[in-house]
Scaffold this motif. Structure first.
Motif, PDB file in Angstrom:
ATOM      1  N   LEU A 169     122.877  99.011 101.455  1.00 22.03           N
ATOM      2  CA  LEU A 169     122.368  97.698 101.824  1.00 22.03           C
ATOM      3  C   LEU A 169     122.351  96.873 100.541  1.00 22.03           C
ATOM      4  O   LEU A 169     121.856  97.340  99.513  1.00 22.03           O
ATOM      5  N   TYR A 170     122.914  95.665 100.596  1.00 22.23           N
ATOM      6  CA  TYR A 170     122.980  94.801  99.427  1.00 22.23           C
ATOM      7  C   TYR A 170     122.040  93.627  99.613  1.00 22.23           C
ATOM      8  O   TYR A 170     122.097  92.928 100.622  1.00 22.23           O
ATOM      9  N   SER A 171     121.190  93.416  98.624  1.00 23.97           N
ATOM     10  CA  SER A 171     120.201  92.346  98.656  1.00 23.97           C
ATOM     11  C   SER A 171     120.320  91.513  97.388  1.00 23.97           C
ATOM     12  O   SER A 171     120.707  92.028  96.333  1.00 23.97           O
ATOM     13  N   VAL A 172     119.997  90.235  97.499  1.00 20.67           N
ATOM     14  CA  VAL A 172     119.966  89.370  96.326  1.00 20.67           C
ATOM     15  C   VAL A 172     118.500  89.161  95.964  1.00 20.67           C
ATOM     16  O   VAL A 172     117.703  88.734  96.797  1.00 20.67           O
ATOM     17  N   GLU A 173     118.155  89.501  94.733  1.00 17.03           N
ATOM     18  CA  GLU A 173     116.776  89.387  94.286  1.00 17.03           C
ATOM     19  C   GLU A 173     116.719  88.542  93.018  1.00 17.03           C
ATOM     20  O   GLU A 173     117.604  88.631  92.171  1.00 17.03           O
ATOM     21  N   THR A 174     115.674  87.725  92.911  1.00 13.83           N
ATOM     22  CA  THR A 174     115.512  86.831  91.774  1.00 13.83           C
ATOM     23  C   THR A 174     114.395  87.343  90.878  1.00 13.83           C
ATOM     24  O   THR A 174     113.281  87.609  91.346  1.00 13.83           O
ATOM     25  N   SER A 175     114.687  87.471  89.593  1.00 14.73           N
ATOM     26  CA  SER A 175     113.698  87.907  88.614  1.00 14.73           C
ATOM     27  C   SER A 175     112.642  86.817  88.449  1.00 14.73           C
ATOM     28  O   SER A 175     112.977  85.650  88.230  1.00 14.73           O
ATOM     29  N   GLU A 176     111.369  87.199  88.555  1.00 14.61           N
ATOM     30  CA  GLU A 176     110.292  86.226  88.364  1.00 14.61           C
ATOM     31  C   GLU A 176     110.233  85.742  86.920  1.00 14.61           C
ATOM     32  O   GLU A 176     109.867  84.596  86.658  1.00 14.61           O
ATOM     33  N   LYS A 177     110.605  86.598  85.971  1.00  9.21           N
ATOM     34  CA  LYS A 177     110.527  86.240  84.558  1.00  9.21           C
ATOM     35  C   LYS A 177     111.646  85.289  84.134  1.00  9.21           C
ATOM     36  O   LYS A 177     111.409  84.307  83.440  1.00  9.21           O
ATOM     37  N   THR A 178     112.882  85.610  84.532  1.00  7.75           N
ATOM     38  CA  THR A 178     114.031  84.847  84.029  1.00  7.75           C
ATOM     39  C   THR A 178     114.635  83.894  85.052  1.00  7.75           C
ATOM     40  O   THR A 178     115.406  83.014  84.686  1.00  7.75           O
ATOM     41  N   GLY A 179     114.333  84.111  86.329  1.00  6.73           N
ATOM     42  CA  GLY A 179     114.958  83.309  87.378  1.00  6.73           C
ATOM     43  C   GLY A 179     116.376  83.761  87.690  1.00  6.73           C
ATOM     44  O   GLY A 179     117.054  83.185  88.529  1.00  6.73           O
ATOM     45  N   GLU A 180     116.809  84.808  87.023  1.00  3.08           N
ATOM     46  CA  GLU A 180     118.156  85.337  87.221  1.00  3.08           C
ATOM     47  C   GLU A 180     118.259  86.021  88.588  1.00  3.08           C
ATOM     48  O   GLU A 180     117.376  86.760  88.988  1.00  3.08           O
TER      49      GLU A 180
END
Length: 88
Positions: free
Chosen positions: A64-75
């Motif tokens: 399963l592929y998910s897109v997640e955003t880092s809270e620290k960098t916004g990456e």
């Protein structure tokens, strides 16, 4: 078949590489979607809650592929989860 009398509103539908239907439904909890995984024949294979902020983009080859955003960098990162659906 263990299906509800009424279906909640749908948010997303996708088909994986094994022709299973993945349906994200909107529930009262605004933090998650409730996912339903159905076989080609409509048999319920799995049901689970998944965080809304980790959208499922694709399911193939047992992943399963998910897109997640880092809270620290916004990456934004694509995260791969290994999944295994078993029969009951």
């Amino acid at each position: 078949m263990d299906l509800p009398d009424r279906w909640p509103a749908l948010h997303t539908m996708l088909i994986d590489d094994e022709n299973r239907l993945w349906i994200a439904t909107i529930v009262d909890d605004r933090e998650v979607y409730r996912w339903w995984v159905l076989s080609e024949e409509g048999k319920l294979l799995a049901r689970f809650d998944w965080p809304r902020d980790h959208p499922i983009e694709d399911v193939k080859n047992g992943n399963l592929y998910s897109v997640e955003t880092s809270e620290k960098t916004g990456e934004r990162n694509v995260i791969r989860y290994r999944i295994h659906l078993t029969s009951r």
